[in-house]
Design a protein around this motif. Structure first.
Motif, PDB file in Angstrom:
ATOM      1  N   ILE A  43       1.090  -0.911   0.150  1.00 48.64           N
ATOM      2  CA  ILE A  43       0.706   0.506   0.132  1.00 48.64           C
ATOM      3  C   ILE A  43       1.450   1.193  -0.217  1.00 48.64           C
ATOM      4  O   ILE A  43       1.985   1.114   1.050  1.00 48.64           O
ATOM      5  CB  ILE A  43      -0.713   0.359   1.427  1.00 48.64           C
ATOM      6  N   GLU A  44       0.412   2.425  -0.849  1.00 48.05           N
ATOM      7  CA  GLU A  44       1.311   3.729  -1.126  1.00 48.05           C
ATOM      8  C   GLU A  44       0.171   4.234  -0.470  1.00 48.05           C
ATOM      9  O   GLU A  44      -0.568   4.646  -1.319  1.00 48.05           O
ATOM     10  CB  GLU A  44       1.417   3.305  -2.154  1.00 48.05           C
ATOM     11  N   LEU A  45       0.669   5.168   0.528  1.00 50.34           N
ATOM     12  CA  LEU A  45       0.393   6.185   0.794  1.00 50.34           C
ATOM     13  C   LEU A  45       1.162   7.297   0.784  1.00 50.34           C
ATOM     14  O   LEU A  45       2.251   7.477   0.740  1.00 50.34           O
ATOM     15  CB  LEU A  45       0.754   5.628   2.442  1.00 50.34           C
ATOM     16  N   GLN A  46       0.577   8.774   0.446  1.00 48.23           N
ATOM     17  CA  GLN A  46       1.249   9.691   0.570  1.00 48.23           C
ATOM     18  C   GLN A  46       0.095  10.400   1.719  1.00 48.23           C
ATOM     19  O   GLN A  46      -0.740  10.642   1.913  1.00 48.23           O
ATOM     20  CB  GLN A  46       0.394  10.675  -0.658  1.00 48.23           C
ATOM     21  N   VAL A  47       1.451  11.315   2.878  1.00 46.17           N
ATOM     22  CA  VAL A  47       0.946  11.216   3.621  1.00 46.17           C
ATOM     23  C   VAL A  47       1.749  13.015   3.873  1.00 46.17           C
ATOM     24  O   VAL A  47       2.997  12.665   3.832  1.00 46.17           O
ATOM     25  CB  VAL A  47       1.849  10.141   4.835  1.00 46.17           C
ATOM     26  N   GLU A  48       1.394  13.691   5.004  1.00 46.63           N
ATOM     27  CA  GLU A  48       1.722  14.748   4.903  1.00 46.63           C
ATOM     28  C   GLU A  48       2.935  14.820   6.182  1.00 46.63           C
ATOM     29  O   GLU A  48       2.032  14.262   6.810  1.00 46.63           O
ATOM     30  CB  GLU A  48       0.843  15.863   5.221  1.00 46.63           C
TER      31      GLU A  48
ATOM     32  N   VAL B  34      -3.171  11.591   6.126  1.00 46.87           N
ATOM     33  CA  VAL B  34      -2.990  10.398   3.845  1.00 46.87           C
ATOM     34  C   VAL B  34      -4.006  11.199   3.819  1.00 46.87           C
ATOM     35  O   VAL B  34      -5.223  11.189   3.602  1.00 46.87           O
ATOM     36  CB  VAL B  34      -3.466   8.669   4.378  1.00 46.87           C
ATOM     37  N   GLU B  35      -3.434  12.089   2.054  1.00 43.35           N
ATOM     38  CA  GLU B  35      -4.142  12.398   1.487  1.00 43.35           C
ATOM     39  C   GLU B  35      -4.371  11.015  -0.052  1.00 43.35           C
ATOM     40  O   GLU B  35      -5.568  11.415  -0.890  1.00 43.35           O
ATOM     41  CB  GLU B  35      -2.899  13.207   0.814  1.00 43.35           C
ATOM     42  N   GLU B  36      -3.371  10.071   0.271  1.00 44.56           N
ATOM     43  CA  GLU B  36      -3.768   9.275  -0.761  1.00 44.56           C
ATOM     44  C   GLU B  36      -3.257   7.834  -0.398  1.00 44.56           C
ATOM     45  O   GLU B  36      -2.757   8.115  -0.038  1.00 44.56           O
ATOM     46  CB  GLU B  36      -3.204   9.351  -2.419  1.00 44.56           C
ATOM     47  N   ALA B  37      -4.278   6.304  -1.163  1.00 43.26           N
ATOM     48  CA  ALA B  37      -3.064   5.134  -0.526  1.00 43.26           C
ATOM     49  C   ALA B  37      -3.333   4.753  -2.031  1.00 43.26           C
ATOM     50  O   ALA B  37      -4.993   4.805  -2.773  1.00 43.26           O
ATOM     51  CB  ALA B  37      -3.976   4.888   0.433  1.00 43.26           C
ATOM     52  N   ARG B  38      -2.276   3.995  -2.346  1.00 40.98           N
ATOM     53  CA  ARG B  38      -2.971   2.998  -3.751  1.00 40.98           C
ATOM     54  C   ARG B  38      -2.842   2.045  -2.868  1.00 40.98           C
ATOM     55  O   ARG B  38      -1.269   1.420  -2.418  1.00 40.98           O
ATOM     56  CB  ARG B  38      -2.734   3.740  -4.968  1.00 40.98           C
TER      57      ARG B  38
END
Lengths: 83, 83
Positions: A43-48, B34-38
């Motif tokens: 799972i790839e998370l974009q996190v602030e 968490v702004e996006e998860a793939r």
């Protein structure tokens, strides 16, 4: 912004029927050299960014992302690529 | 013996409802950062060494492991750990 990649696998010793099906399918397609297959997810998370990122991600994994009874996980944190 | 790890992800632009569900669940648990998860999957293969390993794994991916219409893949080959 950070990119956190969580890798989740079944624990050693837990049966992996999906992996077994892949191995048998590859064997029957002629790829006899494949002796084992195991499937995991990531799972790839974009996190602030913020304080305690590592601790927070650990809690996310334990509470939601992984099932600690049968799965184990590890994660990497890296700088997110600019969009 | 080689260990081949195939990483499969949805192509950029393909909707990922499972990732969206994870992102919304984390947000509602209080992880607003968490702004996006793939979500992707990986497959670890134990493969007996032979000629053309890279080419053979590429064909395995195209024929069975990945759906080239909506997914993309990459793989690493490393020495398998002794059991």
């Amino acid at each position: 912004m950070k990119k956190v990649t969580v890798y989740i696998t079944l624990k050693q010793g837990v049966l992996d029927p999906q992996g077994k099906a892949i191995q048998e399918s590859l064997n029957s397609l002629g790829y006899k050299e494949v002796e084992e297959a195991r499937v995991g997810k990531f799972i790839e998370l974009q996190v602030e960014e913020g304080p305690d990122l590592t601790e927070r991600v650990t809690v996310m994994c334990d509470k939601l992302l992984a099932n600690p009874v049968i799965e184990e996980y590890r994660f990497d944190v890296e700088e997110a690529e600019a969009l």
